[in-house]
Design a protein around this motif. Sequence first.
Motif, PDB file in Angstrom:
ATOM      1  N   ASN B 119       0.828  -1.204   0.000  1.00  0.00           N
ATOM      2  CA  ASN B 119       0.000   0.000   0.000  1.00  0.00           C
ATOM      3  C   ASN B 119       0.863   1.255   0.000  1.00  0.00           C
ATOM      4  O   ASN B 119       0.578   2.217  -0.706  1.00  0.00           O
ATOM      5  N   LEU B 120       1.927   1.215   0.816  1.00  0.00           N
ATOM      6  CA  LEU B 120       2.791   2.397   0.928  1.00  0.00           C
ATOM      7  C   LEU B 120       3.699   2.542  -0.288  1.00  0.00           C
ATOM      8  O   LEU B 120       4.035   3.652  -0.699  1.00  0.00           O
ATOM      9  N   ARG B 172       0.393   6.553   4.143  1.00  0.00           N
ATOM     10  CA  ARG B 172       0.356   6.499   2.672  1.00  0.00           C
ATOM     11  C   ARG B 172       0.153   7.896   2.085  1.00  0.00           C
ATOM     12  O   ARG B 172       0.709   8.236   1.040  1.00  0.00           O
TER      13      ARG B 172
END
Lengths: 256, 260
Positions: B119-120, B172
């Motif tokens: 996700n990051l 994020r």
Amino acid sequence: MVLPNTWQRFLDETGGMSRFTGRFFSQAFKPRYEFSEFIRQCFIIGYKSLPLVGLTGFIMGLVLTMQLRPSMISYGAESQLPAMVGIAIVREIGPVITALIFAGKIGSSIGAELGSMKVTEQIDAMEVSGTNPFKYLVVTRVMAATFMLPVLVILGDAISLYGSYIGVNIRGVTSFDLFFKQVFDALSFDDFFPAFIKTYFFGFAVGIVGCYKGFNSNKGTEGVGRSANSSVVVSSLLIFIIDLLAVQIIDLFGLN
Amino acid sequence: MQAEETILEELKPTRLPGKEMALSITHLYKSFGDNHVLIDFNLQLNRGENVAVLGKSGSGKSVLIKCIIGLLKPDKGSINILGRDIEDLSLRELDEVRTRVGFLFQSNALYDSMTVRENLEFPLRRHWIKLTTAERNEKVTEVLKNVGLVHTIDMLPAELSGGMRKRIALARTLILEPEIILYDEPTTGLDPITGKEISNLIMELGEKYNTSAIIISHDINCIHRTADRIVMLIDGKCYADGTYDALKNNNDIKVKQFFE
């Protein structure tokens, strides 16, 4: 003139899907190309569907052979069993059954995945992070479905013919070489080629319907379920419609 | 109408002259059919400033923030982000501006199928493509350290609590080092203690990364902790604009009800 609601919904849906397909073609060939995501989708859509397609293909070949055997015996044509099963599998049953299994597995999973991404704002998150979600999610999945289904159909046909070989040998004795010689002697390029080409259209239909339903999902989790369900229903129906058109076109070109 | 204008006038903050503008919204209109959500809405955000937009549920706060980031197209009016009018931008230019603006979604919008690390890494892989794997890992670890969740790096969002998911979403948002962050209800759905932690984190990280922020919320505690200035969105308009104390001590009935 006011159309009945059902017709209005049908026309809305058809119009929406046509626009969505148009958007696919307008974006699919423009950079930036999401090649690595396309490969990942090919793995998920193609490779991970293989066990299911293989198993159903094997059962289909075996059952078809066992069901046909009594009729073939009654016509005194038992020796033609491999040829008949081979033609039936390669021309029609293999592509259509594999495409229907594919619609059930991949159509529903694309519809549900994109639907849940839509209702949990993941698609919006992708867009605000500067990634075109249509290219990243839709183009890659539709392309992967279009290119993977023909491969699955070829593998499914091969496994199905092997199932048929087992079926022939349950009640009789036929060598592997003889069985496949009879099958390939009966088949010509005209049997294989049109059936192979139509599977690209089947794959495209499954991909585009799944993505359209998922991308336009709403009304929370209920909407996600509905997207998954209608992806399967609509893409299965489209598979039969494409099959019907394909047989007419094949007939028109004298490939029967 | 006269009363509303008077309130606006009274509460207008004293902005530092010459301070650089990060975002400016002028005469913004947005309707959905007959539902007029935003009517001649104006807002200015200076660099380094945190502005909260306070309003009731359904008052159009999320519509406003989605217009700012270009997810919704306004009917009329202009939005200028970091010196660029977004209505004049091509899709590619808009994407470029979006990389300089972070957006924290109310639902967090973490990608379910990806781990925290993926996700990051997703925004980094898309926009900072020249980073080596080691640099990417370093960046991911750095933002995770900032939100105190390094140990979750290989977990899936479904394995995290609500507060942890919010922190990862914040990480994020920060990973591309945006200049402006838009927070959509950052504490909604969290217990008061976690809500307070998130509010403090917003402040800490805002100072550390030197960001400006628009915080959409109806959580008065969160707004008190995080906002330099509050804009009240009532009946589609900027009804009042001022500091927390100025608005709290105001006698207008519509303003007062938020602080009771």
